[in-house]
Design an enzyme around this catalytic site. Structure first.
Site, PDB file in Angstrom:
ATOM      1  N   HIS A 151       9.395   3.168  -1.584  1.00  0.00           N
ATOM      2  CA  HIS A 151      10.203   4.244  -2.161  1.00  0.00           C
ATOM      3  C   HIS A 151      11.559   4.157  -1.465  1.00  0.00           C
ATOM      4  CE1 HIS A 151       6.099   5.988  -2.332  1.00  0.00           C
ATOM      5  NE2 HIS A 151       6.487   6.623  -3.402  1.00  0.00           N
ATOM      6  N   ASP A 345      -2.724  -0.110  -8.206  1.00  0.00           N
ATOM      7  CA  ASP A 345      -2.574   0.402  -6.844  1.00  0.00           C
ATOM      8  C   ASP A 345      -3.986   0.406  -6.275  1.00  0.00           C
ATOM      9  OD1 ASP A 345       0.126   0.598  -6.659  1.00  0.00           O
ATOM     10  OD2 ASP A 345       0.211   2.771  -6.415  1.00  0.00           O
ATOM     11  N   ASP A 358      -6.846   7.863  -0.442  1.00  0.00           N
ATOM     12  CA  ASP A 358      -6.104   6.593  -0.321  1.00  0.00           C
ATOM     13  C   ASP A 358      -6.734   5.636   0.692  1.00  0.00           C
ATOM     14  OD1 ASP A 358      -4.184   7.095  -2.252  1.00  0.00           O
ATOM     15  OD2 ASP A 358      -2.705   7.870  -0.839  1.00  0.00           O
TER      16      ASP A 358
HETATM   17  C1  XUL Z   1       0.751   9.046  -4.748  1.00  0.00           C
HETATM   18  C2  XUL Z   1       1.002   7.628  -5.043  1.00  0.00           C
HETATM   19  C3  XUL Z   1       2.389   7.153  -4.823  1.00  0.00           C
HETATM   20  C4  XUL Z   1       2.879   6.189  -5.865  1.00  0.00           C
HETATM   21  C5  XUL Z   1       4.324   5.825  -5.712  1.00  0.00           C
HETATM   22  O1  XUL Z   1      -0.545   9.460  -4.956  1.00  0.00           O
HETATM   23  O2  XUL Z   1       0.114   6.893  -5.410  1.00  0.00           O
HETATM   24  O3  XUL Z   1       2.467   6.599  -3.564  1.00  0.00           O
HETATM   25  O4  XUL Z   1       2.136   5.011  -5.837  1.00  0.00           O
HETATM   26  O5  XUL Z   1       5.158   6.914  -5.692  1.00  0.00           O
HETATM   27 CO    CO Z   2       0.057   4.844  -5.970  1.00  0.00          CO
END
Ligand code: XUL
Ligand code: CO
Length: 485
Positions: A151, A345, A358
């Site tokens: 980011h 992701d 996460d």
């Molecule tokens: C939040 C998330 C973020 C996005 C990018 O849950 O996954 O980190 O991947 O803004």
């Molecule tokens: Co993400």
């Protein structure tokens, strides 16, 4: 003179005090420095240059094969080994997430940060940002990963004005460009439109036009720097693009605004010649009660409604999938069959916990399902697997950063090997095809071509009488799946 340890402890205590005094500060992650604080309070510029390696004693990680007991070696990920006609590294296209790996502190709403990496000085200064960037590239090189994600505000501090903030970003990005060399590049970049208080009602969906404009300016700059760094994709995760209550929200107007915002992003990307894919990352909630990009199907419908379907793909995050009540496999398949699977992701949640934990994906069954979708998609390129995953709060050794990534990479590599076995063996595909064999007929083909009306179907139903309905063979399917594990 105070020892280094004492200085760090003091800084850690300061962070705790700051968090307690200012209720607005959530411990994790802490990438922004409030715009109205000067260097004295928010971080100093004299952090000094880091001497030597950031990860001394950690070698370049190599493939040693499944019998290896070395935690700092790959057991399943052999980058140049060919699987189904492609090298493992080209199927997997791994990426490290800068925010978790270099800005994650282990802090949570109940407790102070637990991680103070040796190279951190506890500030959010520009000098510290540059030092972190050097650590990022040493990490990538040692891990043998060619991609990273960021980011804007993870990598460079906020300043008092947008111009100054952009100048900070330019300085760090120039260093990143130099450190990247010719091999390493961003898998994707993005703008952080959720930490700063100005975004409390959203960015593109904020009812305040000044915030909409600010968000646009931030995304414009983030696309520019992603392009400059050779990024392959650009992500929109609408962390605060949603609502807390419909009582104060004009949902139709907010969705229209979001579509206009995306249209402007498409136009700008084309204007500057950025060929990377734009990706929407669905997530149902957290931080808002309801996020507009709830899941893959909702996002696909949004793109279709606003005529944006050819301009965007989806970035599917496994933990977001389970938060929306789906499996990761379901979200990947929904994206794939709509021609929208662009990136993953790679992470996982905890089956006992209802929020976005996460975690690194370490479950081989899950990874095999993920890889089945990815193989059926023909791979993800120009997307890849971004480790949007963080160490547990209690994992505090520097080597844990390596171990976590190695574990995540090996799990997906093992999933790839298993999925290839299943596809090569063909029994599971055969079982699925067999379930639909009654449609592999003249009438079935006509139905699938949309050429059969209700009158003809009624005639057939009367002619055939009560149909014989065969077994679904679920347990056999599960047995065949497990035989590849
Ligand atoms: C939040 C998330 C973020 C996005 C990018 O849950 O996954 O980190 O991947 O803004
Ligand atoms: Co993400």
């Amino acid at each position: 003179m105070m020892s280094m340890k004492a200085v760090k402890l003091l800084l850690l205590l300061c962070v705790i005090c700051f968090s307690v005094v200012s209720k607005t500060v959530i411990c994790e992650p802490p990438p922004t420095c409030p715009a109205n604080l000067d260097d004295g309070e928010c971080g100093s510029e004299d952090s000094g240059e880091w001497e030597g390696e950031f990860f001394p004693g950690i070698p370049k990680i190599k493939y040693e094969g499944p019998t290896s007991k070395n935690p700092l070696a790959y057991k399943w990920y052999n980058p140049n080994e060919e699987i189904l006609g492609k090298n493992m590294k080209d199927w997997l296209r791994f990426s490290v997430a800068f925010w978790h790996t270099f800005r994650g502190t282990g802090g949570d709403p109940f407790g102070a940060p637990t991680k103070m990496w040796p190279w951190e000085d506890g500030t959010n200064s520009l000098a510290m940002a540059k030092r972190r960037m050097r650590a990022n590239f040493e990490f990538l090189e040692k891990l043998g990963v060619d991609r990273w994600c960021f980011h804007d505000r993870d990598i460079a501090p906020d300043a008092e004005t947008l111009e100054e903030t952009n100048a900070n970003l330019d300085e760090v990005v120039a260093l990143a460009k130099e450190l990247q060399g010719t091999k390493i590049r961003p898998l994707w970049g993005t703008a952080q439109l959720f930490m700063h208080p100005r975004y409390m009602h959203g960015g593109a969906t904020s009812p305040e036009i000044g915030v909409y404009a600010y968000a646009a300016a931030q995304v414009k700059k983030a696309i520019e720097v992603t392009h400059y760094l050779g990024g392959e994709n650009y992500v929109f995760w609408g962390g605060r693009e949603g609502y807390q209550t419909l009582l104060n929200t004009d949902m139709e107007r907010e969705l229209d605004h979001m579509a206009r915002f995306f249209e402007a992003a498409v136009a700008y990307k084309k204007k500057i010649g950025f060929n990377g894919t734009l990706l929407i990352e669905p997530k149902p909630q957290e931080p808002t009660k309801h996020q507009y990009d709830w899941d893959a199907a909702t996002s696909a419908n949004f793109l279709r409604k606003y005529g944006l379907i050819g301009e965007f793909k989806l970035n599917i995050e496994c933990n977001h999938a389970t938060l929306s009540g789906h499996s990761c496999h379901h979200e990947l398949e929904t994206a794939r069959i709509n021609g929208l699977l662009g990136n993953v992701d790679a992470n996982t949640g905890d089956p006992q916990v209802g929020w976005d934990t996460d975690q690194f994906l370490m479950d081989v069954n899950e990874a095999t399902l993920v890889m089945l979708s990815v193989i059926r998609n023909g791979g993800l390129s120009p997307g890849g697997f971004n480790f949007d995953a963080k160490l547990r709060r209690e994992s505090t050794d520097v080597e844990d950063i390596f171990i976590a990534h190695i574990g995540g990479m090996d799990t997906l590599a093992r999933g790839l090997r298993n999925a290839a076995k299943l596809i090569e063996d063909g029994s599971l595909d055969k079982l699925v095809r067999k379930r639909y064999q009654s449609f592999d007929t003249e009438l079935g083909a006509q139905i699938e071509a949309g050429k059969v009306d209700f009158e003809l179907l009624e005639k057939k139903a009367m002619e055939w009488g009560e149909p014989e309905v065969p077994s679904g063979k679920q347990e056999l399917a599960e047995m065949l799946f497990q035989s590849a594990m």
